[in-house]
Design an enzyme around this catalytic site. Structure first.
Site, PDB file in Angstrom:
ATOM      1  N   ASP A  10       0.862  -1.176   0.000  1.00 28.13           N
ATOM      2  CA  ASP A  10       0.000   0.000   0.000  1.00 28.13           C
ATOM      3  C   ASP A  10       0.901   1.230   0.000  1.00 28.13           C
ATOM      4  OD1 ASP A  10       0.925   0.254   2.601  1.00 28.13           O
ATOM      5  OD2 ASP A  10      -1.051   0.152   3.545  1.00 28.13           O
ATOM      6  N   CYS A  67       2.632  -3.554   4.027  1.00 29.77           N
ATOM      7  CA  CYS A  67       1.786  -2.432   4.421  1.00 29.77           C
ATOM      8  C   CYS A  67       2.399  -1.903   5.721  1.00 29.77           C
ATOM      9  CB  CYS A  67       0.319  -2.827   4.562  1.00 29.77           C
ATOM     10  SG  CYS A  67      -0.092  -3.950   5.911  1.00 29.77           S
ATOM     11  N   THR A  69       1.871  -2.470   8.984  1.00 30.42           N
ATOM     12  CA  THR A  69       2.226  -3.528   9.935  1.00 30.42           C
ATOM     13  C   THR A  69       2.498  -4.867   9.256  1.00 30.42           C
ATOM     14  OG1 THR A  69      -0.061  -4.237  10.261  1.00 30.42           O
ATOM     15  CG2 THR A  69       0.781  -2.502  11.743  1.00 30.42           C
ATOM     16  N   HIS A 100       9.142 -24.959   6.719  1.00 34.97           N
ATOM     17  CA  HIS A 100       8.184 -25.813   7.422  1.00 34.97           C
ATOM     18  C   HIS A 100       6.741 -25.634   6.978  1.00 34.97           C
ATOM     19  CE1 HIS A 100      10.929 -26.681  11.132  1.00 34.97           C
ATOM     20  NE2 HIS A 100      11.533 -26.914   9.967  1.00 34.97           N
ATOM     21  N   HIS A 135       6.413 -32.103   7.352  1.00 28.93           N
ATOM     22  CA  HIS A 135       5.813 -30.786   7.144  1.00 28.93           C
ATOM     23  C   HIS A 135       4.780 -30.810   6.021  1.00 28.93           C
ATOM     24  CE1 HIS A 135       8.824 -29.398   9.905  1.00 28.93           C
ATOM     25  NE2 HIS A 135       9.796 -29.825   9.098  1.00 28.93           N
TER      26      HIS A 135
END
Length: 144
Positions: A10, A67, A69, A100, A135
């Site tokens: 963003d 963005c 966060t 993983h 995994h």
């Protein structure tokens, strides 16, 4: 693997996204930067979805999205079937989500980590490979 990488963000993460794009290119990745390029406020869900669709379709092998966060854009990307995206603020987690969890996208918070660390996180993610084995069973459970 063809090494084709999509990047999007963003407005809060344009400069950091461009720095990661340049760094990924030096590592041999073909970078598909889908913007934005201007600082006007944009909606991170649209950018997360657009990048995720390119990964899910196979047009790109991996994606990195950003963005403020890293959380909101990650949530939007994970709504696209076939996407496994995690937010990372350290290199260990970035490596582990590939090894993983077979993550095909990485999200970074531009207001959380500085440029130097972000480049290291991106590089750890791009260099890691899925280990398979036990995994793979767990990734299949995530895919449902």
């Amino acid at each position: 693997m063809s090494k084709r990488l999509v990047l999007s963000s963003d407005h809060a993460a344009i400069a950091l996204r461009q720095a990661i794009a340049s760094h990924a290119a030096t590592l041999g990745w073909e970078v598909v930067d889908i913007g934005p390029t201007t600082p006007e406020s944009t909606h991170y869900p649209l950018h997360g979805k657009a990048a995720a669709e390119r990964v899910a379709s196979g047009e790109c092998d991996l994606g990195i999205i950003l963005c403020g966060t890293g959380q909101g854009i990650m949530m939007a990307a994970n709504k696209v079937p076939g996407i496994r995206c995690g937010v990372c603020s350290d290199t260990f987690s970035a490596r582990m989500i590939r090894q993983h969890n077979d993550a095909n996208m990485l999200s970074i918070g531009a207001r959380v980590v500085g440029e130097g660390l972000a480049l290291e996180i991106a590089e750890a993610f791009l260099a890691a490979e899925f280990e398979g084995g036990r995994h793979a069973t767990r990734v299949a459970m995530i895919e449902g």
